[in-house]
Design a protein around this motif. Structure first.
Motif, PDB file in Angstrom:
ATOM      1  N   GLY A 635      44.695  25.111  43.790  1.00 24.89           N
ATOM      2  CA  GLY A 635      44.248  25.513  44.690  1.00 24.89           C
ATOM      3  C   GLY A 635      42.970  26.658  44.764  1.00 24.89           C
ATOM      4  O   GLY A 635      42.567  26.613  43.688  1.00 24.89           O
ATOM      5  N   ARG A 636      42.839  27.379  45.585  1.00 22.51           N
ATOM      6  CA  ARG A 636      41.788  28.464  45.482  1.00 22.51           C
ATOM      7  C   ARG A 636      42.172  29.738  44.230  1.00 22.51           C
ATOM      8  O   ARG A 636      43.158  30.184  44.408  1.00 22.51           O
ATOM      9  CB  ARG A 636      41.273  29.120  46.552  1.00 22.51           C
ATOM     10  N   ARG A 637      41.218  29.690  43.163  1.00 25.13           N
ATOM     11  CA  ARG A 637      41.604  30.861  42.275  1.00 25.13           C
ATOM     12  C   ARG A 637      40.631  31.871  42.422  1.00 25.13           C
ATOM     13  O   ARG A 637      39.425  31.832  42.818  1.00 25.13           O
ATOM     14  CB  ARG A 637      41.390  30.188  40.799  1.00 25.13           C
ATOM     15  N   VAL A 638      40.839  32.829  42.109  1.00 24.06           N
ATOM     16  CA  VAL A 638      40.016  34.002  41.817  1.00 24.06           C
ATOM     17  C   VAL A 638      40.151  34.893  40.422  1.00 24.06           C
ATOM     18  O   VAL A 638      41.475  35.411  40.443  1.00 24.06           O
ATOM     19  CB  VAL A 638      39.867  34.993  43.214  1.00 24.06           C
ATOM     20  N   HIS A 639      39.255  35.097  39.734  1.00 22.52           N
ATOM     21  CA  HIS A 639      39.358  35.883  38.798  1.00 22.52           C
ATOM     22  C   HIS A 639      38.719  37.484  38.816  1.00 22.52           C
ATOM     23  O   HIS A 639      37.375  37.368  39.163  1.00 22.52           O
ATOM     24  CB  HIS A 639      38.713  35.436  37.744  1.00 22.52           C
ATOM     25  N   VAL A 640      39.488  38.383  39.163  1.00 30.68           N
ATOM     26  CA  VAL A 640      38.963  39.602  39.487  1.00 30.68           C
ATOM     27  C   VAL A 640      38.499  40.531  38.306  1.00 30.68           C
ATOM     28  O   VAL A 640      38.866  40.063  37.217  1.00 30.68           O
ATOM     29  CB  VAL A 640      40.004  40.349  40.545  1.00 30.68           C
ATOM     30  N   LEU A 641      37.919  41.660  38.790  1.00 29.74           N
ATOM     31  CA  LEU A 641      37.270  42.375  37.782  1.00 29.74           C
ATOM     32  C   LEU A 641      37.947  43.689  37.836  1.00 29.74           C
ATOM     33  O   LEU A 641      38.857  43.892  38.690  1.00 29.74           O
ATOM     34  CB  LEU A 641      35.677  42.604  37.883  1.00 29.74           C
ATOM     35  N   PRO A 642      37.826  44.696  36.594  1.00 29.37           N
ATOM     36  CA  PRO A 642      38.365  45.880  36.733  1.00 29.37           C
ATOM     37  C   PRO A 642      38.446  46.440  38.108  1.00 29.37           C
ATOM     38  O   PRO A 642      39.086  47.554  38.335  1.00 29.37           O
ATOM     39  CB  PRO A 642      37.820  46.517  35.389  1.00 29.37           C
ATOM     40  N   SER A 643      37.116  46.362  38.570  1.00 31.31           N
ATOM     41  CA  SER A 643      36.976  47.177  39.915  1.00 31.31           C
ATOM     42  C   SER A 643      37.885  46.833  41.006  1.00 31.31           C
ATOM     43  O   SER A 643      38.269  47.588  41.647  1.00 31.31           O
ATOM     44  CB  SER A 643      35.493  46.844  40.188  1.00 31.31           C
ATOM     45  N   PHE A 644      38.481  45.738  40.986  1.00 26.74           N
ATOM     46  CA  PHE A 644      39.551  45.332  41.889  1.00 26.74           C
ATOM     47  C   PHE A 644      40.699  46.249  41.556  1.00 26.74           C
ATOM     48  O   PHE A 644      41.407  46.583  42.572  1.00 26.74           O
ATOM     49  CB  PHE A 644      39.975  43.830  41.384  1.00 26.74           C
ATOM     50  N   LEU A 645      40.841  46.592  40.385  1.00 29.38           N
ATOM     51  CA  LEU A 645      42.092  47.255  40.018  1.00 29.38           C
ATOM     52  C   LEU A 645      41.858  48.774  40.667  1.00 29.38           C
ATOM     53  O   LEU A 645      42.741  49.442  41.195  1.00 29.38           O
ATOM     54  CB  LEU A 645      42.122  47.581  38.483  1.00 29.38           C
ATOM     55  N   TRP A 646      40.703  49.278  40.479  1.00 33.83           N
ATOM     56  CA  TRP A 646      40.269  50.705  40.967  1.00 33.83           C
ATOM     57  C   TRP A 646      40.376  50.522  42.483  1.00 33.83           C
ATOM     58  O   TRP A 646      41.133  51.491  43.214  1.00 33.83           O
ATOM     59  CB  TRP A 646      38.684  51.145  40.685  1.00 33.83           C
ATOM     60  N   MET A 647      40.260  49.454  43.170  1.00 31.57           N
ATOM     61  CA  MET A 647      40.373  49.429  44.573  1.00 31.57           C
ATOM     62  C   MET A 647      41.936  49.588  44.639  1.00 31.57           C
ATOM     63  O   MET A 647      42.533  50.238  45.876  1.00 31.57           O
ATOM     64  CB  MET A 647      39.915  48.119  45.171  1.00 31.57           C
ATOM     65  N   LEU A 648      42.689  48.734  44.199  1.00 27.50           N
ATOM     66  CA  LEU A 648      44.361  48.696  44.390  1.00 27.50           C
ATOM     67  C   LEU A 648      44.712  50.298  44.205  1.00 27.50           C
ATOM     68  O   LEU A 648      45.655  50.692  44.933  1.00 27.50           O
ATOM     69  CB  LEU A 648      44.951  47.792  43.397  1.00 27.50           C
ATOM     70  N   TYR A 680      47.395  48.934  33.034  1.00 26.69           N
ATOM     71  CA  TYR A 680      48.548  49.408  32.404  1.00 26.69           C
ATOM     72  C   TYR A 680      49.777  49.626  33.348  1.00 26.69           C
ATOM     73  O   TYR A 680      49.662  49.401  34.807  1.00 26.69           O
ATOM     74  CB  TYR A 680      48.351  50.950  31.690  1.00 26.69           C
ATOM     75  N   SER A 681      51.019  50.040  32.817  1.00 29.26           N
ATOM     76  CA  SER A 681      52.177  50.089  33.645  1.00 29.26           C
ATOM     77  C   SER A 681      52.016  50.779  34.818  1.00 29.26           C
ATOM     78  O   SER A 681      52.746  50.260  35.943  1.00 29.26           O
ATOM     79  CB  SER A 681      53.268  50.445  32.577  1.00 29.26           C
ATOM     80  N   GLY A 682      51.447  51.873  34.580  1.00 26.85           N
ATOM     81  CA  GLY A 682      51.237  52.765  35.910  1.00 26.85           C
ATOM     82  C   GLY A 682      50.722  51.786  37.180  1.00 26.85           C
ATOM     83  O   GLY A 682      50.904  52.380  38.324  1.00 26.85           O
ATOM     84  N   ASP A 683      49.831  50.739  36.676  1.00 29.08           N
ATOM     85  CA  ASP A 683      49.051  50.188  37.788  1.00 29.08           C
ATOM     86  C   ASP A 683      49.888  49.172  38.618  1.00 29.08           C
ATOM     87  O   ASP A 683      49.518  48.840  39.706  1.00 29.08           O
ATOM     88  CB  ASP A 683      47.948  49.461  37.239  1.00 29.08           C
ATOM     89  N   CYS A 684      50.986  48.701  38.118  1.00 31.80           N
ATOM     90  CA  CYS A 684      51.842  47.576  38.396  1.00 31.80           C
ATOM     91  C   CYS A 684      52.515  48.116  39.700  1.00 31.80           C
ATOM     92  O   CYS A 684      52.696  47.611  40.694  1.00 31.80           O
ATOM     93  CB  CYS A 684      53.012  47.477  37.582  1.00 31.80           C
TER      94      CYS A 684
END
Ligand SMILES: Nc1ncnc2c1ncn2[C@@H]1O[C@H](COP(=O)(O)OP(=O)(O)OP(=O)(O)O)[C@@H](O)[C@H]1O
Length: 781
Positions: A635-648, A680-684
């Motif tokens: 299906g539709r895939r997306v490969h996100v960048l570290p900036s996505f993590l900052w958004m989360l 890292y774990s804190g991001d989970c």
């Protein structure tokens, strides 16, 4: 009889004969006479008048000739002692060591009984450097200028993973002693050991440990000189400033004493391989690198801008052969052709965390309490895998526990904002009337502490904000006073003196205890500010999203790899701005309304919160929309960048379920690849915070990150939505395999599970279980 006419087979070749025969060789190779004169005088072979005669002789070579003449006149014993000095002070007479070997020199017992004191400027300088570095590195940063902890008492090893230029793991280093060794070298021609890691992962402390080990001769290296620099220092120069290499080395470390002939510097230039440079925080000077336009190569004699000298040292164009250790935050572009080996700091493993807790809490009661609370909260444990956050949590616990009858570590949903609020509360409580330990208060009232210290706190926040605006990490007295800070405020702990930059000894400049603390306070300023329009709240978001072109120096491009245009994305920029935005989201979260209302008028606070929420929703939508999707069999895939993590991270910090829900819905792909994003774990917890709102199923690839068992536990509630779960190349132990297998079998939606386990035993146990549900197991080892 050898070619040179000396009969080496004879047992007793007189020293007098040797000196006479090798006179010209000695004249050309003895570069330093001070140590020879001092010892000949001290042992009585020369008298003061003799020394004066030598000193009054004009050239260095004539001085050596004079000394030789004098010792030969004094007889065999004096000649013997002269050669013995050359033999004993080998660093200073390095050019004569091959000759001593050639003549098969072996000191007689009689001469060995005589004392030789090394008064050579080079050796003396090495000793001075070791002494000063030992003194400067024996304490670890702590809050409050009166409180310091010995490095040895608190230093705990962290996970140091080696990578090659293709980002393939090459294993782990066991201790900082191995940092300079050959393990993990992927480019033997380069000279820079590159240490990288996220904010607060312990890069500076690792360098400090390395320097401390060197000062105690425990580094197992023949490095004679260690020059340490903090890169932020290079930002304090004006564009027009110029400095010689000699001054750069000595002024910012220490000057040699009694070295009229510049022997120390000349020695370093001749033998650069004997020098080690440590440059801490390369990310802190990226901005300046883009501004200068300067030639590529400089000679050791030429004066140049300090930054240019730094770049040329790092590239190996200046002092070629010297060893360099460079640290920078994750993502700082440095070209791999200058990197000899790359070490990524991964923070504390669960075992390290226990060791650190043990070192921190000597009292059993505290120690047990903390371990129980950490065990109960995998999220908090995950955050504590970052040494800086762990240090704040432990320090605050210690302080608040001694001040109040009861104090527990923050609960499950603790955010980074909570952690920095805790630190601020500890600082501000020092201003309160009751000194710790004298009177325990039954209840802890954070808002009271903040209200009481608001004047000073707001002044620190202003200073931090101004620094962020101007790109300053170092502040002079004038800047500090103009923000309304008094001398006594400096003692409470937010700032610390930058003593080594002031040659006069008195600390004239200051910096925030940690860069992240400056980001936190700058965010606080934006919340407190009631002068500007509400929109000024977005100052750093706007700065992040500004399209910026990074121009690189010709020589800087050797080091900093990228000259890419930065896109218009508020989640993609320098980390200190990202942190400020993250803290802004936290401070304006609903959870902190109660506290913030004591400092900001409620109506204004409400307006700010609504404004930020609106902005965040729009930005998240546009960020998600801009992600590059591609179709595959799944299906539709997306490969996100570290900036996505900052958004989360920002979304988690707001605690807004609305924004989380909207984000979960906005992820239109059915496969999310979060590989190599430095999760890292804190991001989970942040990932889970968003994904648990997702209605549709999703495949999640988190291969090649820094997730431990704590992280897997945090993702538990989201596993019911996952069709693919990948955790290869992370820090999982067998206990995660158990959690994963149980969760995935329970929900029966997962089709592919990828992970690497330490041992095979739990895997065997669960393989059967997993296969029963037609689950594809990818990478068990
Ligand atoms: N190995 C360690 N042992 C004990 N404490 C540590 C260790 N590493 C870091 N710390 C604690 O964390 C704090 C922050 O570490 P440090 O300044 O080295 O992080 P950093 O990676 O250089 O951060 P930044 O990139 O933000 O400058 C230290 O002052 C210390 O209290």
């Amino acid at each position: 009889i050898a070619e040179d006419g000396v009969d080496n087979s004879e047992k007793e070749v007189s020293s007098l004969h040797i000196l006479r025969y090798h006179r010209e060789l000695l004249v050309s190779r003895v570069k330093s006479i001070q140590c020879i004169l001092d010892n000949l005088l001290a042992s009585g072979f020369l008298c003061v008048e003799d020394v004066e005669i030598v000193e009054h002789t004009t050239t260095k070579t004539n001085q050596v000739r004079k000394i030789l003449e004098l010792v030969q006149c004094k007889g065999e014993e004096a000649c013997e002692y002269f050669i013995y000095i050359l033999y004993k002070v080998c660093d200073a007479y390095i050019d004569l060591q091959p000759w001593l070997k050639e003549i098969n020199y072996k000191p007689k017992d009689s001469v060995q009984a005589m004392k030789v004191v090394n008064t050579d400027p080079i050796s003396r300088y090495c000793e001075k450097l070791r002494h000063e570095i030992g003194r400067d590195t024996c304490f670890i940063m702590s809050y409050g200028q009166r409180e310091e902890t010995m490095l040895e008492d608190l230093y705990t090893d962290t996970q140091m993973e080696l990578f090659d230029d293709r980002n393939e793991s090459l294993g782990f280093l066991e201790s900082p002693v191995e940092l300079l060794g050959e393990q993990g070298v992927f480019n033997p021609h380069a000279e820079t050991i590159y240490v990288t890691g996220d904010a607060g992962m312990g890069k500076s402390i690792l360098l400090q440990k390395l320097q401390n080990l060197w000062s105690k001769r425990e580094l197992q290296t023949d490095i004679m000189f260690l020059f340490k620099f903090r890169c932020r220092m290079f930002s304090t120069f004006r564009d027009t400033d110029e400095i010689s290499l000699r001054d750069l080395l000595f002024k910012y470390n220490c000057y040699p004493d009694q070295d009229p002939d510049n022997e120390v510097f000349n020695y370093i230039v001749r033998f650069p391989e004997k020098a080690l440079f440590t440059f801490d925080g390369f990310d802190e000077i990226q901005e300046e690198l883009t501004l200068m336009n300067v030639p590529e190569v400089v000679s050791p004699e030429e004066r140049a801008h300090p930054l240019l000298l730094l770049i040329n040292i790092l590239c190996g164009k200046l002092l070629n052969g010297s060893q360099k250790v460079l640290t920078a935050r994750t993502g700082t572009p440095v070209q791999s052709r200058v990197i000899r080996k790359k070490v990524v700091l991964r923070g504390f493993s669960p075992v390290h965390l226990k060791t650190y807790a043990h070192l921190h809490f000597k009292e059993q009661e505290h120690h047990n309490l903390v371990l129980v609370q950490l065990d109960a909260s995998p999220h908090l444990s995950g955050l504590c895998s970052t040494p800086l956050f762990c240090w704040i949590v432990f320090k605050s616990f210690k302080h608040l526990y001694t001040m109040h009858d009861t104090f527990e570590l923050p609960e499950t949903c603790v955010t980074l904002t909570d952690i920095f609020l805790l630190l601020s509360e500890v600082f501000l409580s020092r201003l309160s009337l009751h000194p710790p330990g004298i009177l325990k208060r039954s209840t802890r009232c954070s808002s009271e502490t903040f209200k009481a210290g608001l004047k000073s706190f707001a002044a620190f926040a202003k200073l931090a904000f101004q620094g962020m605006e101007r790109g300053h990490l170092i502040f002079n007295q004038e800047e500090i006073t103009s923000c309304g800070l008094m001398e006594e405020d400096l003692l409470i702990g937010f700032l610390r003196p930058v003593s080594q930059y002031d040659a006069c000894g008195s600390p004239a400049t200051f910096e925030f205890l940690h860069k992240t603390l400056q980001s936190f306070l700058a965010a606080f300023y934006l919340v407190l500010d009631d002068q500007g329009p509400v929109s000024s709240l977005l100052k750093f978001f706007t700065e992040c999203s500004r399209t910026r072109q990074t121009f690189c120096l010709p020589c800087a491009s050797c080091i900093s790899g990228s000259s890419a245009v930065r896109g218009k994305d508020p989640f993609k920029s320098k980390e200190h701005l990202q942190f400020a935005n993250l803290f802004l989201c936290g401070l304006l979260s609903k959870a902190h309304t109660g506290l913030m209302e004591h400092m900001v008028p409620p109506l204004l606070l409400k307006k700010k919160r609504a404004f930020l929420k609106q902005y965040l929703s729009t930005s998240v939508k546009s960020h998600l929309h801009g992600l590059p999707h591609y179709s595959s069999d799944e299906g539709r895939r997306v490969h996100v960048l570290p900036s996505f993590l900052w958004m989360l991270r920002c979304i988690f910090e707001t605690g807004s379920k609305d924004v989380a829900r909207m984000t979960a819905k906005g992820i239109t792909a059915n496969f999310l690849k979060l590989g190599y994003c430095n999760v890292y774990s804190g991001d989970c917890t942040a990932i889970n915070f968003v994904l648990q709102h997702r209605q549709k199923l999703l495949g999640l690839d988190m291969d090649n990150n820094n997730i431990s068992d704590y992280g897997v536990k945090q993702l538990q509630p989201s596993f019911c939505k996952m069709t693919v779960v990948r955790f290869c190349v992370n820090e999982l132990s067998d206990s995660s395999v158990e959690v994963l297998a149980e969760e995935l079998c329970k929900h029966k939606v997962v089709k592919i599970l990828g992970c690497v386990s330490i041992s095979i035993i739990p895997v065997r146990k669960y393989v059967f279980m997993l296969l029963k549900y037609n689950l594809w197991l990818l990478t068990f080892s």
